[in-house]
Design a protein around this motif. Structure first.
Motif, mmCIF file in Angstrom:
data_model
loop_
_atom_site.group_PDB
_atom_site.id
_atom_site.type_symbol
_atom_site.label_atom_id
_atom_site.label_comp_id
_atom_site.label_asym_id
_atom_site.label_seq_id
_atom_site.Cartn_x
_atom_site.Cartn_y
_atom_site.Cartn_z
ATOM 1 N N LEU A 1 0.927 -0.999 0.159
ATOM 2 C CA LEU A 1 0.037 -0.130 0.093
ATOM 3 C C LEU A 1 0.899 1.219 -0.093
ATOM 4 O O LEU A 1 1.914 1.431 0.831
ATOM 5 N N ILE A 2 0.662 2.203 -0.798
ATOM 6 C CA ILE A 2 1.433 3.526 -0.907
ATOM 7 C C ILE A 2 0.560 4.811 -0.378
ATOM 8 O O ILE A 2 -0.491 5.146 -0.888
ATOM 9 N N TYR B 1 -5.543 2.512 -14.689
ATOM 10 C CA TYR B 1 -4.614 3.624 -14.152
ATOM 11 C C TYR B 1 -4.486 3.903 -12.970
ATOM 12 O O TYR B 1 -4.723 2.968 -11.988
ATOM 13 N N ARG B 2 -3.444 4.618 -12.811
ATOM 14 C CA ARG B 2 -3.003 4.809 -11.247
ATOM 15 C C ARG B 2 -3.321 6.365 -10.705
ATOM 16 O O ARG B 2 -3.108 7.277 -11.578
ATOM 17 N N ALA B 3 -3.887 6.289 -9.563
ATOM 18 C CA ALA B 3 -4.215 7.829 -9.191
ATOM 19 C C ALA B 3 -4.070 8.154 -7.931
ATOM 20 O O ALA B 3 -3.734 6.940 -6.876
ATOM 21 N N ILE B 4 -4.005 9.374 -7.540
ATOM 22 C CA ILE B 4 -3.687 9.864 -6.180
ATOM 23 C C ILE B 4 -5.030 10.116 -5.752
ATOM 24 O O ILE B 4 -5.923 10.591 -6.259
ATOM 25 N N VAL B 5 -5.542 9.359 -4.412
ATOM 26 C CA VAL B 5 -6.767 9.229 -4.001
ATOM 27 C C VAL B 5 -6.574 9.895 -2.541
ATOM 28 O O VAL B 5 -5.467 9.596 -1.869
ATOM 29 N N LYS C 1 -2.997 4.870 -5.759
ATOM 30 C CA LYS C 1 -3.843 3.425 -6.190
ATOM 31 C C LYS C 1 -3.821 2.934 -7.550
ATOM 32 O O LYS C 1 -4.239 3.889 -8.209
ATOM 33 N N ASP C 2 -3.952 1.746 -7.630
ATOM 34 C CA ASP C 2 -4.347 1.148 -9.020
ATOM 35 C C ASP C 2 -5.633 0.876 -9.296
ATOM 36 O O ASP C 2 -6.299 0.423 -8.457
#
Lengths: 174, 160
Positions: free
Chosen positions: A44-45, B74-78, B5-6
């Protein structure tokens, strides 16, 4: 006629139960072990405020560059000078986040953010949850007692001295 | 708390969009549909990272309609607030039952019951504020608060 999915028990009237950050229960989407798109297990990032601010600024510059690049000739020198105001989004949620980050991000440039990352992600801190590490990097705490009050899950993981030493090294940067 | 998160999204495309710029159309549709939105599961999707390859698979034609469905990864900042999380916030309004503060995109309401008892509401001040011996809470003040509850509605979250 469509079949209805059984409502997950956790969601009742829009209230999500079982979630409590003070004991590191973050719900099913934020488990420590995540599965990435290629099916691999990945950690987890969690990001601290300063990391997000820089990440977003870099990503937005890149996106602007790509968009301008398609339209006509772009001057590389000019684009790198895009400051925070120019990168403000038209989307209200994104904009509010940008403004928030610009107020509360403790560490303002790449070098300090990397240094902080190195301080926090040491082998001694391997027992800390990503959430705790991100909180330590986001909230500036004077002393170990304050940190343990704000991040209760730390209480039994680190001694006051260890924590104080960590906070003192962070304070050198911001 | 911010996370990287993916995520994935299913986009259905009308055949009129099939063509050379289909990939970039899908990409901009993704950004349009997802950035700046909020869900109960992931929280607020703040930004989509395009540097990481936005993966679009080959697409599946839907029998009967001629359109194609694409699974875009996609990858995003949540950002998602958690009960028990301590965050910094900026006060946006103050009144006699409490005050509102913004934590990024989320508005949080703090009722007087949860404000330290040494702080009193003074409506005669301009602007009205909560005052104690050494501190003042008024519009624009920075405060540190602990989230005690969150509620999710379609497209929005509320917290106290």
């Amino acid at each position: 006629m469509s079949a209805t999915r059984p409502r997950p028990r956790r969601l009742i009237n829009g209230v999500i139960e079982d979630v409590d950050a003070s004991v590191l229960k973050l719900g099913p989407e934020f488990e420590v072990k995540q599965v990435s798109h290629d099916g691999e297990e990945s950690p987890l990032i969690a990001l601290n405020l300063s990391e997000v601010r820089l990440l977003m600024m870099a990503a937005m510059r890149q996106r602007k560059r790509e968009m301008n690049g398609q339209g006509g000739a772009f001057d590389e020198m000019e684009q790198d000078d895009m400051d925070e105001e120019e990168l403000l989004s038209s989307n209200q949620i994104v904009r509010k986040t940008q403004e928030y980050l610009s107020i509360f991000a403790r560490f303002r440039d790449e070098d300090t953010v990397s240094a902080v990352e190195h301080i926090l992600k040491t082998p001694e801190n391997a027992d800390l949850h990503p959430f705790e590490i991100a909180q330590l990097g986001s909230l500036s705490c004077e002393d170990a007692e304050e940190a343990k009050t704000l991040i209760p899950s730390l209480a039994n993981k680190k001694s006051d001295q260890e924590l104080q030493a960590l906070l003192d090294s962070l304070r050198r940067y911001g | 708390m911010f996370f990287l998160k993916d995520l994935s999204l299913s986009i259905t495309l009308h055949p009129s969009y099939f063509g050379p710029s289909m990939h970039s159309y899908l990409r901009s549709k993704l950004l349009q549909d997802v950035e700046g939105t909020c869900s109960g599961e992931y929280g607020y999707i703040i930004y989509v990272m395009d540097g990481m390859r936005i993966d679009v698979d080959k697409g599946r034609v839907i029998p009967g309609s001629g359109g194609a469905e694409f699974e875009v990864k996609y990858r995003a900042i949540v950002w998602k607030p958690f009960k028990g999380e301590v965050v910094d916030a900026v006060v946006t309004s103050v009144n006699n039952i409490g005050f509102f503060a913004d934590v990024g995109p989320l508005g949080v309401f703090v009722s007087t019951k949860l404000i330290p008892s040494d702080m009193r509401f003074d409506p005669n001040l301009n602007p009205p504020a909560y005052v104690s011996e050494d501190q003042t809470i008024e519009k624009g003040s920075h405060v540190r608060l602990k989230i005690v509850g969150t509620r999710v509605d379609v497209g929005e979250m509320f917290a106290i």
